[in-house]
Design a protein around this motif. Sequence first.
Motif, mmCIF file in Angstrom:
data_model
loop_
_atom_site.group_PDB
_atom_site.id
_atom_site.type_symbol
_atom_site.label_atom_id
_atom_site.label_comp_id
_atom_site.label_asym_id
_atom_site.label_seq_id
_atom_site.Cartn_x
_atom_site.Cartn_y
_atom_site.Cartn_z
ATOM 1 N N LYS A 46 -7.175 5.372 -1.959
ATOM 2 C CA LYS A 46 -6.899 6.095 -0.702
ATOM 3 C C LYS A 46 -6.024 7.326 -0.951
ATOM 4 N N GLU A 47 -5.063 7.151 -1.833
ATOM 5 C CA GLU A 47 -4.150 8.256 -2.092
ATOM 6 C C GLU A 47 -4.818 9.338 -2.935
ATOM 7 N N GLN A 77 0.847 -1.207 0.000
ATOM 8 C CA GLN A 77 0.000 0.000 0.000
ATOM 9 C C GLN A 77 0.876 1.249 0.000
ATOM 10 N N LYS A 105 0.902 3.793 -3.078
ATOM 11 C CA LYS A 105 0.446 5.190 -2.908
ATOM 12 C C LYS A 105 1.443 6.151 -3.547
ATOM 13 N N ALA A 137 -3.544 9.720 1.510
ATOM 14 C CA ALA A 137 -3.223 8.949 2.722
ATOM 15 C C ALA A 137 -1.726 8.808 2.982
ATOM 16 N N TYR A 150 -6.825 -0.375 -3.909
ATOM 17 C CA TYR A 150 -7.218 0.226 -2.631
ATOM 18 C C TYR A 150 -6.273 1.386 -2.274
#
Lengths: 474, 436
Positions: free
Chosen positions: B410-411, B288, B292, B416, B406
């Motif tokens: 989120k980014e 993640q 990102k 995030a 995901y």
Amino acid sequence: MSTENQFIPQENNGEVIYKGHTFYILYPNSGKTIEDLLAYSAILIHAVHSTYADFTIQRLRSYKDQRMYLKPIFFLQPSADSGKYINRLIDGSVFNLNQLESILPRIEDILTRTNQLKNYTASTYEASLITKFLTQSYTRGRKYIEPIPYIFSGINYAYPGISCNFDHTEENKVFAILDLAEKEGLIQGEFYDKTHYCNKCNHGALNYRSVCPKCASSNSETQDIIHHFPCGNVGPMSDFQNEVNDHLNCPKCNKQLRHIGVDYDKPSILHTCMKCDHKFQDFEVKAKCLNCEFDNELEELIEKEIKRYSITNKGENATIFGYLPSNKEMEEIPGTVRYSLFSSMVKSEIERIRIIHSHSNLAMIYLHNSGELVSRIGGDRRRIIIKEVVSTVAQFLRPYDIIAYKNPSLMMVTMYDISQENGLLLLEEIVELLRKLLSNNVKDFEVKIEYKIQAISTKIPYKDQVESLIQGFD
Amino acid sequence: MEHFFDDYVNFILNLTPERFLRIFWFFVIFELCRYVILDLIVLLSTRLTFYLTKRKRREAYERFMFEQPFVSVIIPGKNEGKHIYKLVQSLNAQSYKNFETIVVDDGSDDDTPIIGRSMEKAGLIDMFLRNELRGGKASAANLALRFAKGKYIVHLDADCSFDFDAIEQVILPFYYNDRIGAVGGNVMVRNYKESLCTTLQCLEYYDTISVGRLISSHLGIYRIISGAFGAFRSDVMKKIQGWDIGPGLDGDITVKVRKAGYTVQFAPDAVCLTSVPNTFRKLAKQRQRWDKSLVRFRMRKHKDVFYPNKAFNWSNFLSFFENILYGFVLNFKWLFYLVDMLYNHFSQVQFIILTNFILYVIMNYFKFLVFSLFRKRKQASISYFLIYVPCMVIYFGYFLRVVRMYAHIKELIFKASYDDPWNPLKTSKHAKKLGL
């Protein structure tokens, strides 16, 4: 009581007589020898000059004669507090002769206690030092021998009554004396502190320095490290300083650093060695000896436990009745027999010469300054020299003659089947050779030897014969 | 079940080339063409280039050995004390000796300072610097860079170990031409036998790093020099002023080097072994963070790569385009494919999934076996991995894809990465504010 009715002590050429006691006021350059001072009840050291006073009290307390080192000694007109150690060496201070009255009880107490001590001569150098500090403590009513931090001490602590007997270079021998006394059960040690000494010269005056880990130089500059948050730039403060003003500017993003903790911080520091330009964050700590200038690594320093000692019951008895060292060391010398066995063999020899009508002799050789010899050569070399002495003596004797040490100063030998006259000649040769041996081994050492020979009699008990031989030397 | 099998056989028999292309367009266009055919062509080209440049490489090696440049090996990290001794042992065994080792402790709260200091004192490392206040990996790396004296900077992760000639191999490409600003090492998995998760990552690293980066480097679109093992020219690093705030700073620094006008090269013979996450939960967390950074750095911070301005550079453009297309767009395109299948071929979706699976398994076996011929360094026998190859379909095609999607969402929506505790908040909030 009015002042007019008081008796004011008067000084006459340094002497003061007051209430049955004689005092001597010791001035610088008074011209008196220590021997001259033995006759006085107490000494008053004129202490206006503290250096003189401190030196003098240490000299008097280190004197070999018990009559001096136990003598009540006071400072007169002390100009300043000499510190805890010197204060422990003196018995008090007075500011003028009018105050003599106040120290009389102290003097009388010390003299009374001194008189309680049985007269005896310590058999070894170590025994004489042990006797010295035990008797000093006893006559001053002290149950403890306490280490006192002392700036002029080579071992950082001074033990009153012991330390003053050594100069700075040999002061660590204090520990050997105390260890021996503890081993003999005369004193009981308990932890007081730990201290460190130079690995090269055993001196305790150490300068703990933060140095460059690379070249050991203590010359360095320290800068803050700055971390500028927005751009992640990190560097020493000098990177962020500009030549125009006191502001800090980031060389990476050209922003001005405004608020510590908000847009920048100082996460660490950096030292730069001015000698080798090495950059480092942690100094190495080294201990430079102020005596020999050796730069010690901390882990190489000699660590020593400093103890506070209490005098045991055995120690108190030894103080009053005399301390006889166990002399295990002397019993283990090859070529010698124990003193007890020596006496028994004298008894057998008496029987033998009674039967065969022969002539045999007992002889003794006494080294007066064995204490000085020990302090000059140290314990390990002493054992070697003693062995050499034994082999030197043995080569003059018949194989069945015997040698024994009563103590390190006193050697006894038998000279069987030889006339007293010839025995004396032989003994003189032995002593001459011993003088040479000791002179050659210890530089500038004046050998003071006494010797005596005595024919073995069949009519006198063996014990009396042995005792009469060593009388005055034991 | 028997009925299903008969239906499936019918489904396969009815697949005409047009119908096959219609149903499996995603596989054919984006997987087979890009990751098998193109890769194979490029790999053959690399092999050809390898032979053609033999003399040039030998001369470069001679120049390198004659010059014996001083190299600074920098190892920034937090709580890495337990790895440092092994790392230093690995460095001491290097064939190339003219280097200094600088370890930076970024505010560790374990025994790292004690270990580091004692190793510095014992002369095992040249410099140990500690920031009492944690500033993030970029600040630690920049501190090391500030005091590095080498002509080249080799950035390592403390939990890695290296082949005996790794430093030599990672510096050598700088002597091929003057425009190379940075060289990436070949990172392999040390703990590949620890769990299924690590075995699959080992296969992934073979594919995406050992082979993938060889290809991207040959095509001039190599875009990430792994933080675990990379080398940089000192003058270039000073020019681009070191690392910026992470996470994803290894990709960021590579882009900065490229944008400064230098090329970036992959050194397949410079082998470094690293330990990878041993559970899928830890792996998902790590990925993640990595994923990102694609949005943060490629699509935000360095979006100017796409601007047709004076600094425009086609290789940078293509590098970013390929990365964003395959790493971001196709990830969502894959969703589109799923919807397409569900909507248009709902009745056959089970057969399509199964066929896709079989196609991917065949492709993975082909790639693994054929591409192995191009991998110079093999840790374990090929047979060890054979039974795990089918799992790669699930791992690569589903697990990593979902994690990536995901992370991207989120980014994109929440930015995030700026809240990732991997980097201290005190720096992240500034990066967020400045859009870095």
